[in-house]
Scaffold this motif. Structure first.
Motif, PDB file in Angstrom:
ATOM      1  N   GLY A 208       6.757 -13.660   1.308  1.00 40.82           N
ATOM      2  CA  GLY A 208       6.946 -13.177  -0.056  1.00 40.82           C
ATOM      3  C   GLY A 208       5.914 -12.180  -0.516  1.00 40.82           C
ATOM      4  O   GLY A 208       5.859 -11.839  -1.704  1.00 40.82           O
ATOM      5  N   GLY A 209       5.080 -11.685   0.408  1.00 44.57           N
ATOM      6  CA  GLY A 209       4.064 -10.703   0.062  1.00 44.57           C
ATOM      7  C   GLY A 209       4.522  -9.287   0.325  1.00 44.57           C
ATOM      8  O   GLY A 209       5.556  -9.046   0.949  1.00 44.57           O
ATOM      9  N   THR A 210       3.742  -8.334  -0.147  1.00 46.51           N
ATOM     10  CA  THR A 210       4.006  -6.910   0.090  1.00 46.51           C
ATOM     11  C   THR A 210       3.000  -6.396   1.100  1.00 46.51           C
ATOM     12  O   THR A 210       1.786  -6.537   0.907  1.00 46.51           O
ATOM     13  CB  THR A 210       3.872  -6.109  -1.217  1.00 46.51           C
ATOM     14  OG1 THR A 210       4.821  -6.604  -2.159  1.00 46.51           O
ATOM     15  CG2 THR A 210       4.124  -4.627  -0.966  1.00 46.51           C
ATOM     16  N   PHE A 211       3.486  -5.811   2.174  1.00 47.19           N
ATOM     17  CA  PHE A 211       2.589  -5.308   3.210  1.00 47.19           C
ATOM     18  C   PHE A 211       2.075  -3.921   2.834  1.00 47.19           C
ATOM     19  O   PHE A 211       2.846  -3.045   2.426  1.00 47.19           O
ATOM     20  CB  PHE A 211       3.299  -5.243   4.558  1.00 47.19           C
ATOM     21  CG  PHE A 211       2.374  -4.882   5.700  1.00 47.19           C
ATOM     22  CD1 PHE A 211       1.500  -5.819   6.224  1.00 47.19           C
ATOM     23  CD2 PHE A 211       2.377  -3.596   6.234  1.00 47.19           C
ATOM     24  CE1 PHE A 211       0.641  -5.486   7.268  1.00 47.19           C
ATOM     25  CE2 PHE A 211       1.538  -3.257   7.274  1.00 47.19           C
ATOM     26  CZ  PHE A 211       0.666  -4.204   7.792  1.00 47.19           C
ATOM     27  N   ILE A 212       0.774  -3.727   2.955  1.00 48.91           N
ATOM     28  CA  ILE A 212       0.157  -2.428   2.692  1.00 48.91           C
ATOM     29  C   ILE A 212       0.032  -1.687   4.020  1.00 48.91           C
ATOM     30  O   ILE A 212      -0.704  -2.117   4.915  1.00 48.91           O
ATOM     31  CB  ILE A 212      -1.232  -2.585   2.055  1.00 48.91           C
ATOM     32  CG1 ILE A 212      -1.105  -3.251   0.685  1.00 48.91           C
ATOM     33  CG2 ILE A 212      -1.929  -1.246   1.939  1.00 48.91           C
ATOM     34  CD1 ILE A 212      -2.438  -3.604   0.063  1.00 48.91           C
ATOM     35  N   LYS A 213       0.741  -0.615   4.169  1.00 50.33           N
ATOM     36  CA  LYS A 213       0.709   0.156   5.410  1.00 50.33           C
ATOM     37  C   LYS A 213      -0.330   1.269   5.281  1.00 50.33           C
ATOM     38  O   LYS A 213      -0.278   2.078   4.353  1.00 50.33           O
ATOM     39  CB  LYS A 213       2.088   0.740   5.706  1.00 50.33           C
ATOM     40  CG  LYS A 213       2.158   1.500   7.017  1.00 50.33           C
ATOM     41  CD  LYS A 213       3.575   1.913   7.332  1.00 50.33           C
ATOM     42  CE  LYS A 213       3.668   2.741   8.605  1.00 50.33           C
ATOM     43  NZ  LYS A 213       3.129   2.035   9.784  1.00 50.33           N
ATOM     44  N   LEU A 214      -1.252   1.288   6.226  1.00 47.32           N
ATOM     45  CA  LEU A 214      -2.281   2.322   6.253  1.00 47.32           C
ATOM     46  C   LEU A 214      -2.017   3.282   7.388  1.00 47.32           C
ATOM     47  O   LEU A 214      -1.419   2.909   8.406  1.00 47.32           O
ATOM     48  CB  LEU A 214      -3.669   1.687   6.439  1.00 47.32           C
ATOM     49  CG  LEU A 214      -4.101   0.624   5.420  1.00 47.32           C
ATOM     50  CD1 LEU A 214      -5.474   0.089   5.788  1.00 47.32           C
ATOM     51  CD2 LEU A 214      -4.098   1.200   4.014  1.00 47.32           C
ATOM     52  N   ASP A 215      -2.450   4.507   7.231  1.00 48.40           N
ATOM     53  CA  ASP A 215      -2.325   5.506   8.294  1.00 48.40           C
ATOM     54  C   ASP A 215      -3.454   5.275   9.288  1.00 48.40           C
ATOM     55  O   ASP A 215      -4.463   5.974   9.312  1.00 48.40           O
ATOM     56  CB  ASP A 215      -2.400   6.918   7.706  1.00 48.40           C
ATOM     57  CG  ASP A 215      -2.133   7.990   8.758  1.00 48.40           C
ATOM     58  OD1 ASP A 215      -1.613   7.632   9.836  1.00 48.40           O
ATOM     59  OD2 ASP A 215      -2.466   9.163   8.500  1.00 48.40           O
TER      60      ASP A 215
END
Length: 391
Positions: A208-215
């Motif tokens: 139920g979380g939001t994934f933070i995508k980094l470059d």
């Protein structure tokens, strides 16, 4: 054969390596189980409960009389040296930091199984103590943050107005991180997370979380663990994470690289960039810390960059031990399941053709079988310190 369940003597340790439930399992293997008096008291397991399960209570264990010793924390060198040749131990060993004990185990001819070395394969899941204890620790992280945060976790809509949910950011999405995400969500927070392993995005979403995508390059080692980033990549990671950290009310860090110092994910400047009253919980404080300046077992107040307040930096210590009843329940089952591979019909049966036993074995018959530990022991600095200790 006699199996001893030790009372832990290290400060802060409240877990026990056997429970009345697992005593019944061990007795069923044909073992005589000796439990050191009050071994389970801190976890809520009385001596009488062990007796009813089939164990015998002794005032103090004599290592030299035991065939098997079950423990939680790494053994003291003196205890390892007192074990008889051919005895078996099962417990956490921390081989990278407890080289003196490893050497004592090898010198005594003890077969030691290190619970942190259990292979990460499907067949060994019931013995995976790192995962079971990380689950407890991840849950504890959120509770520690919640009691320190000067606001609610959940959204509240009231006649007096709306209280927005707290924002929680979790860095490191292993077992502890996923449990932290799930617990924070159950408390009503808005949760986001980041990990350098590619499979983590789906795991975060499933909780139920939001994934933070980094470059940033992905980094996954064998067994699903994260591997350490280079210095340049680590600096870039911190730069990319900084704005997300600044927006969080609660930051929880759980990243670890097995056998190595914990990676630095959050600088002091990043903590100072958070809002006054924010809370940072560093689960990796005992292994070097994911957050610059964290100290195991201490709360530190860090002034915010605007000088308007402080951020509370919590260095967790003995996180799983802080919930000893269920932590012991899980850990003791891990140990008993491993020993079920070692004991057949009441006698030792050490089959190192079994990949679980081979992978978990630290020492056997005078040899250090875990290659990284053997290499560490062979380094000149370690040989020199041994000579100094003998003198």
């Amino acid at each position: 054969m006699k199996l001893g369940i030790a009372r832990e003597h290290r400060e802060g340790e409240r877990r026990v390596a056997g429970t009345p439930e697992t005593v019944q399992q061990l007795v069923g293997l044909g073992l005589e189980v000796l439990v050191e008096s009050r071994a389970g008291a801190a976890a809520g397991y009385s001596d009488d409960a062990y007796v009813r399960a089939g164990a015998r209570i002794v005032p103090e264990l004599d290592p030299g009389t035991l065939d098997i010793l079950a423990h939680v924390r790494p053994l003291e060198p003196a205890t390892a040296a007192a074990l008889r040749r051919g005895a078996v131990t099962a417990g956490f060993a921390s081989p990278s930091s407890e080289l003196t004990t490893v050497r004592a185990l090898a010198a005594a001819g003890v077969t030691s199984f290190a619970m942190e070395l259990v292979p990460r394969i499907s067949r060994a899941q019931s013995m995976d103590a790192l995962s079971s204890q990380a689950l407890v620790a991840g849950y504890r992280c959120v509770l520690e943050a919640a009691i320190r945060l000067p606001r609610f976790f959940p959204l509240f809509m009231t006649a007096a107005g709306t209280v927005p949910p707290a924002r929680v950011l979790v860095l490191g999405v292993g077992v502890a991180g996923l449990q932290a995400i799930g617990t924070a969500k159950r408390l009503g927070a808005r949760v986001s997370a980041n990990d350098i392993r590619p499979a983590s995005a789906d795991e975060v979403a499933s909780m139920g979380g939001t994934f933070i995508k980094l470059d940033l390059e992905t980094a996954e080692a064998a067994g699903g663990y994260a591997r350490e980033l280079s210095a340049d990549r680590g600096a870039l990671q911190r730069k990319l994470l900084a704005p997300h950290v600044a927006q969080a009310d609660v930051l929880i860090t759980t990243a670890a690289v097995p056998g190595r110092r914990a990676p630095l994910l959050v600088s002091r400047e990043m903590v100072q960039g958070m809002r006054p009253g924010s809370v940072v919980v560093d689960l990796a404080a005992e292994s070097g810390g994911n957050v610059e300046g964290s100290v195991p077992g201490q709360d530190i107040r860090v002034d915010t960059a605007d000088g308007e307040g402080t951020v509370t930096l919590v260095g967790l210590k003995d996180a799983a031990s802080a919930m000893p009843a269920d932590a012991s329940r899980l850990y003791a089952k891990n140990v008993a399941n491993l020993l079920a591979l070692v004991v057949r019909g009441g006698t030792l049966s050490l089959d190192f053709g079994d990949e679980v036993l081979a992978g978990t074995c630290l020492t056997h018959d005078g040899e250090v079988r875990h290659a990284p530990t053997a290499e560490a022991l062979a380094m000149p600095d370690n040989r020199a310190s041994d000579n100094e200790g003998v003198a």
